[in-house]
Design a protein around this motif. Structure first.
Motif, PDB file in Angstrom:
ATOM      1  N   THR A 179      36.919  42.484  60.147  1.00  0.00           N
ATOM      2  CA  THR A 179      37.900  42.063  61.167  1.00  0.00           C
ATOM      3  C   THR A 179      38.398  41.135  60.339  1.00  0.00           C
ATOM      4  N   PRO A 180      40.369  40.715  60.151  1.00  0.00           N
ATOM      5  CA  PRO A 180      40.118  39.280  59.525  1.00  0.00           C
ATOM      6  C   PRO A 180      40.047  38.498  60.118  1.00  0.00           C
ATOM      7  N   PRO A 181      39.967  37.245  60.212  1.00  0.00           N
ATOM      8  CA  PRO A 181      39.896  36.364  60.803  1.00  0.00           C
ATOM      9  C   PRO A 181      41.433  35.985  61.777  1.00  0.00           C
ATOM     10  N   GLY A 182      41.501  35.058  62.854  1.00  0.00           N
ATOM     11  CA  GLY A 182      42.500  33.800  62.940  1.00  0.00           C
ATOM     12  C   GLY A 182      43.071  35.289  63.982  1.00  0.00           C
ATOM     13  N   SER A 183      43.092  35.656  64.684  1.00  0.00           N
ATOM     14  CA  SER A 183      44.036  36.933  64.870  1.00  0.00           C
ATOM     15  C   SER A 183      44.809  37.794  64.471  1.00  0.00           C
ATOM     16  N   TRP A 184      44.794  37.632  62.387  1.00  0.00           N
ATOM     17  CA  TRP A 184      45.507  38.371  62.167  1.00  0.00           C
ATOM     18  C   TRP A 184      45.150  39.667  62.194  1.00  0.00           C
ATOM     19  N   PRO A 185      46.386  40.604  61.860  1.00  0.00           N
ATOM     20  CA  PRO A 185      45.473  41.775  62.396  1.00  0.00           C
ATOM     21  C   PRO A 185      45.901  43.148  61.186  1.00  0.00           C
ATOM     22  N   TYR A 186      46.015  42.567  60.611  1.00  0.00           N
ATOM     23  CA  TYR A 186      45.609  43.291  58.983  1.00  0.00           C
ATOM     24  C   TYR A 186      45.421  41.721  58.084  1.00  0.00           C
ATOM     25  N   TYR A 187      45.000  42.123  56.736  1.00  0.00           N
ATOM     26  CA  TYR A 187      45.139  41.071  55.559  1.00  0.00           C
ATOM     27  C   TYR A 187      45.674  41.646  54.838  1.00  0.00           C
ATOM     28  N   THR A 188      46.461  40.903  54.395  1.00  0.00           N
ATOM     29  CA  THR A 188      47.576  41.488  52.891  1.00  0.00           C
ATOM     30  C   THR A 188      46.670  41.919  51.714  1.00  0.00           C
ATOM     31  N   ILE A 189      45.978  40.767  51.214  1.00  0.00           N
ATOM     32  CA  ILE A 189      45.312  40.851  49.915  1.00  0.00           C
ATOM     33  C   ILE A 189      43.406  40.684  50.560  1.00  0.00           C
ATOM     34  N   TRP A 190      42.947  41.226  49.799  1.00  0.00           N
ATOM     35  CA  TRP A 190      41.167  41.471  50.526  1.00  0.00           C
ATOM     36  C   TRP A 190      40.651  40.981  48.381  1.00  0.00           C
ATOM     37  N   GLN A 191      39.943  39.843  48.853  1.00  0.00           N
ATOM     38  CA  GLN A 191      39.409  39.379  47.854  1.00  0.00           C
ATOM     39  C   GLN A 191      37.501  40.149  47.658  1.00  0.00           C
ATOM     40  N   TYR A 192      37.611  41.206  47.140  1.00  0.00           N
ATOM     41  CA  TYR A 192      35.962  41.779  47.907  1.00  0.00           C
ATOM     42  C   TYR A 192      35.095  41.656  46.378  1.00  0.00           C
ATOM     43  N   ASN A 193      35.195  40.897  45.658  1.00  0.00           N
ATOM     44  CA  ASN A 193      34.045  40.497  44.806  1.00  0.00           C
ATOM     45  C   ASN A 193      34.613  40.054  43.718  1.00  0.00           C
ATOM     46  N   ASP A 194      33.234  39.158  43.064  1.00  0.00           N
ATOM     47  CA  ASP A 194      33.799  38.304  42.143  1.00  0.00           C
ATOM     48  C   ASP A 194      33.237  38.346  40.400  1.00  0.00           C
ATOM     49  N   ALA A 195      33.580  39.413  40.470  1.00  0.00           N
ATOM     50  CA  ALA A 195      33.115  40.082  39.589  1.00  0.00           C
ATOM     51  C   ALA A 195      33.994  41.497  38.685  1.00  0.00           C
ATOM     52  N   TYR A 196      35.812  40.417  38.335  1.00  0.00           N
ATOM     53  CA  TYR A 196      36.545  42.087  37.907  1.00  0.00           C
ATOM     54  C   TYR A 196      36.405  41.721  36.622  1.00  0.00           C
ATOM     55  N   THR A 197      36.802  42.789  36.429  1.00  0.00           N
ATOM     56  CA  THR A 197      36.025  43.915  35.064  1.00  0.00           C
ATOM     57  C   THR A 197      36.136  42.826  33.452  1.00  0.00           C
ATOM     58  N   TYR A 198      38.029  42.358  34.078  1.00  0.00           N
ATOM     59  CA  TYR A 198      38.832  41.647  32.679  1.00  0.00           C
ATOM     60  C   TYR A 198      38.667  40.618  33.085  1.00  0.00           C
ATOM     61  N   GLY A 199      37.719  40.089  33.668  1.00  0.00           N
ATOM     62  CA  GLY A 199      37.468  38.236  34.719  1.00  0.00           C
ATOM     63  C   GLY A 199      38.090  38.277  35.950  1.00  0.00           C
ATOM     64  N   GLY A 200      37.833  37.353  36.470  1.00  0.00           N
ATOM     65  CA  GLY A 200      37.742  36.697  37.646  1.00  0.00           C
ATOM     66  C   GLY A 200      37.033  37.164  38.310  1.00  0.00           C
ATOM     67  N   ASP A 201      38.222  37.450  40.180  1.00  0.00           N
ATOM     68  CA  ASP A 201      37.498  38.619  41.001  1.00  0.00           C
ATOM     69  C   ASP A 201      37.924  39.320  40.997  1.00  0.00           C
ATOM     70  N   SER A 202      37.769  40.408  41.912  1.00  0.00           N
ATOM     71  CA  SER A 202      39.124  41.102  42.095  1.00  0.00           C
ATOM     72  C   SER A 202      39.176  41.619  43.769  1.00  0.00           C
TER      73      SER A 202
END
Length: 218
Positions: A179-202
């Motif tokens: 559930t998003p915080p702050g009463s946002w009904p949805y997220y626009t982008i979800w950062q779901y881990n810090d291990a993207y294959t090509y570097g950085g966060d997914s």
């Protein structure tokens, strides 16, 4: 406005469509943007600035690399709420990579909100509004707000002041966004881990490619 924003972006909590992306900073000194695109990524968010005295040394090269690979790209600013006003930092961000134009390949700038709570909840909300309104006055779009549920609850009192204006970038490393915080009904982008294959966060955009393009076009 809430319904209008959702309709314009084509977003909904639990949307079946999603677009892969990632976010990076100078900690990823070399990124194979072409390989990321070939693997399905279509956007990247790149660190540009912090406070009013730091420019990420890899921003320009990352931005050029992302552009050349055909990725939709945008910059982000790491907030220092206790050093200067939101307006001051928004202007610094805009002057050093955070600008936006409705060219269809540039995401609105992102404000990175994390770390310790250094102001009261009311002062934190006022600071974010100062940044957001300044950015909007100069570009015509509101910045994305990056946060996690714990920070938003602790540091803003779980404010709902930005639901109708600012797209949410939700940081939550889990198998589901929850559930998003702050009463946002949805997220626009979800950062779901810090291990993207090509570097950085997914990252995952909550919608289809057409909706991502609408976000980039404002």
């Amino acid at each position: 406005m809430k319904a209008t924003l959702a309709t314009a972006l084509g977003l909904a909590n639990g949307a079946l469509a999603a677009v892969q992306g990632f976010d990076i900073s100078h900690y990823q000194s070399s990124v194979n943007f072409g390989a990321a695109y070939s693997a399905g990524a279509r956007f990247v968010i790149i660190k540009a600035t912090e406070g009013t005295d730091y420019i990420d040394p890899s921003f320009s090269s990352h931005y050029s690399g992302a552009t050349n690979a055909g990725l939709i790209r945008g910059g982000y600013h790491f907030a220092h709420l206790d050093t200067s006003s939101g307006a001051t930092q928004a202007n610094y961000f805009l002057a050093h990579g955070g600008g936006w134009s409705g060219d269809g390949i540039t995401l609105p700038g992102m404000l990175d909100l994390e770390g310790s709570c250094v102001l009261s909840a009311s002062a934190t909300v006022a600071w974010i509004k100062d940044f957001s309104n300044t950015y909007h006055s100069k570009t015509g779009v509101y910045p994305l707000l990056y946060t996690n549920p714990s920070w938003w609850s602790s540091c803003t009192g779980n404010s709902n002041a930005f639901v109708n204006t600012n797209p949410l970038v939700l940081a939550r490393y889990s198998s589901s966004a929850g559930t998003p915080p702050g009463s946002w009904p949805y997220y626009t982008i979800w950062q779901y881990n810090d291990a993207y294959t090509y570097g950085g966060d997914s990252d995952s955009f909550n919608g289809d490619m057409a909706a991502l393009l609408r976000l980039a076009k404002g």
